[in-house]
Scaffold this motif. Structure first.
Motif, PDB file in Angstrom:
ATOM      1  N   GLU A   1      48.930  52.193  21.330  1.00  0.00           N
ATOM      2  CA  GLU A   1      49.994  51.370  21.904  1.00  0.00           C
ATOM      3  C   GLU A   1      49.788  49.902  21.558  1.00  0.00           C
ATOM      4  O   GLU A   1      50.709  49.237  21.077  1.00  0.00           O
ATOM      5  CB  GLU A   1      50.054  51.537  23.422  1.00  0.00           C
ATOM      6  CG  GLU A   1      51.218  50.767  24.052  1.00  0.00           C
ATOM      7  CD  GLU A   1      51.328  51.008  25.544  1.00  0.00           C
ATOM      8  OE1 GLU A   1      52.308  50.529  26.145  1.00  0.00           O
ATOM      9  OE2 GLU A   1      50.445  51.669  26.123  1.00  0.00           O
ATOM     10  N   HIS A   2      48.595  49.395  21.774  1.00  0.00           N
ATOM     11  CA  HIS A   2      48.316  47.986  21.529  1.00  0.00           C
ATOM     12  C   HIS A   2      47.263  47.769  20.452  1.00  0.00           C
ATOM     13  O   HIS A   2      46.627  46.721  20.408  1.00  0.00           O
ATOM     14  CB  HIS A   2      47.872  47.310  22.839  1.00  0.00           C
ATOM     15  CG  HIS A   2      48.972  47.191  23.836  1.00  0.00           C
ATOM     16  ND1 HIS A   2      48.899  47.751  25.093  1.00  0.00           N
ATOM     17  CD2 HIS A   2      50.185  46.595  23.764  1.00  0.00           C
ATOM     18  CE1 HIS A   2      50.019  47.500  25.756  1.00  0.00           C
ATOM     19  NE2 HIS A   2      50.808  46.808  24.977  1.00  0.00           N
ATOM     20  N   GLY A   3      47.081  48.749  19.577  1.00  0.00           N
ATOM     21  CA  GLY A   3      46.075  48.656  18.527  1.00  0.00           C
ATOM     22  C   GLY A   3      46.550  47.881  17.312  1.00  0.00           C
ATOM     23  O   GLY A   3      47.747  47.820  17.008  1.00  0.00           O
ATOM     24  N   ASN A   4      45.601  47.310  16.595  1.00  0.00           N
ATOM     25  CA  ASN A   4      45.933  46.560  15.386  1.00  0.00           C
ATOM     26  C   ASN A   4      46.649  47.404  14.336  1.00  0.00           C
ATOM     27  O   ASN A   4      47.650  46.984  13.751  1.00  0.00           O
ATOM     28  CB  ASN A   4      44.652  45.979  14.758  1.00  0.00           C
ATOM     29  CG  ASN A   4      44.093  44.821  15.539  1.00  0.00           C
ATOM     30  OD1 ASN A   4      44.815  43.923  15.952  1.00  0.00           O
ATOM     31  ND2 ASN A   4      42.780  44.837  15.749  1.00  0.00           N
ATOM     32  N   SER A   5      46.133  48.606  14.094  1.00  0.00           N
ATOM     33  CA  SER A   5      46.691  49.426  13.014  1.00  0.00           C
ATOM     34  C   SER A   5      48.130  49.848  13.297  1.00  0.00           C
ATOM     35  O   SER A   5      49.016  49.710  12.448  1.00  0.00           O
ATOM     36  CB  SER A   5      45.807  50.654  12.783  1.00  0.00           C
ATOM     37  OG  SER A   5      44.542  50.277  12.277  1.00  0.00           O
ATOM     38  N   ILE A   6      48.399  50.370  14.496  1.00  0.00           N
ATOM     39  CA  ILE A   6      49.750  50.822  14.806  1.00  0.00           C
ATOM     40  C   ILE A   6      50.736  49.657  14.867  1.00  0.00           C
ATOM     41  O   ILE A   6      51.882  49.762  14.408  1.00  0.00           O
ATOM     42  CB  ILE A   6      49.787  51.650  16.114  1.00  0.00           C
ATOM     43  CG1 ILE A   6      51.171  52.262  16.338  1.00  0.00           C
ATOM     44  CG2 ILE A   6      49.371  50.814  17.318  1.00  0.00           C
ATOM     45  CD1 ILE A   6      51.603  53.250  15.290  1.00  0.00           C
ATOM     46  N   LEU A   7      50.309  48.516  15.381  1.00  0.00           N
ATOM     47  CA  LEU A   7      51.224  47.380  15.489  1.00  0.00           C
ATOM     48  C   LEU A   7      51.548  46.793  14.127  1.00  0.00           C
ATOM     49  O   LEU A   7      52.699  46.398  13.867  1.00  0.00           O
ATOM     50  CB  LEU A   7      50.634  46.312  16.406  1.00  0.00           C
ATOM     51  CG  LEU A   7      50.539  46.708  17.883  1.00  0.00           C
ATOM     52  CD1 LEU A   7      49.787  45.646  18.671  1.00  0.00           C
ATOM     53  CD2 LEU A   7      51.926  46.917  18.479  1.00  0.00           C
TER      54      LEU A   7
END
Length: 252
Positions: A107-113
């Motif tokens: 949700e708030h991870g570097n990769s997904i964002l």
């Protein structure tokens, strides 16, 4: 709010106690403050002296970082190391670090964002496990290499270095922020034809060409601003606190 309440929430939300990481990461609360309270959150990539001084000057009493106080390993508490601790404690600044638990958070991870910032019509799924915890995301896409290059530059608001070793039309893209360039062979073995990361060693470029994989190097710092910003904003809204991003780019 109480520092203990905020850190307990972060520990649970990020699964700090159960997720693996490198020993110097020392995820969680690294330095408590003297008041035991939090009124303003600072978010930053690195907990080094210039960032701490900026956070103090901005009135922060809680600093959320990706690379913590012990990233360089054990050191004598002298010189700049002593100054970091002294100035933080004198200014009532608590410091909390979250490395891989934040990289791979869905949700708030570097990769997904970063992946979502590319605005692709794609379904992102976790990939690339570190000790059974996935720190990146992947998706099947159909996009030209040039178009992805443009989108990534826009998402990072800066220049992106490209190793054009793979196909011009991208089908399988993986995103692992930070220093994952050294993992090109492992990523290729997982069926990825294009890797988006922050940086890599010199040989990662030549190996990527030999393996036939594209690698976008967006900068270690630039790719890892997303998580701390998003998490700090969420904490501020959830608990009624102020927050500020302490920007101190390294250019690397």
């Amino acid at each position: 709010m109480q520092l203990a309440e905020l850190t307990a929430h972060l520990d649970a939300y990020l699964s700090i106690a159960t997720l693996p990481d490198y020993p110097p990461a020392l995820n969680g609360l690294q330095l408590e403050n003297t008041s035991g309270k939090v009124t303003k959150i600072g978010a930053a990539v690195d907990a080094h002296l210039p960032v701490l001084q900026k956070a103090i000057a901005s009135g922060c009493d809680f600093l959320l970082v990706h690379h913590g106080l012990f990233w360089s390993g054990l050191q004598p508490i002298t010189g700049a190391v002593f100054q970091k601790f002294r100035e933080s404690m004198e200014a009532n600044l608590a410091i909390y670090s979250a490395h891989l638990p934040l990289d791979g958070h869905l949700e708030h991870g570097n990769s997904i964002l970063l992946a979502q910032a590319l605005k692709l019509e794609a379904s992102w799924s976790p990939f690339f496990p570190y000790k059974n915890f996935n720190i990146g995301v992947r998706a099947e896409v159909e996009i030209s290499r040039d178009e992805l290059h443009n989108r990534l530059g826009h998402a990072l608001n800066g220049q992106v270095h490209l190793c054009a070793g793979g196909p011009e039309v991208i089908r399988n893209v993986g995103v692992i922020t930070g220093g994952a360039g050294s993992e090109v062979a492992a990523v290729k073995a997982l069926g990825i034809d294009t890797l988006i990361t922050g940086e890599g060693p010199h040989w990662s470029y030549t190996l990527a060409e030999e393996l036939g994989i594209n690698v976008f190097y967006g900068g270690h710092y630039a790719t890892e601003t997303f998580g701390v910003k998003a998490l700090a904003a969420d904490l501020a809204q959830r608990f009624g606190l102020e927050w500020e991003f302490i920007d101190h780019p390294t250019g690397l």
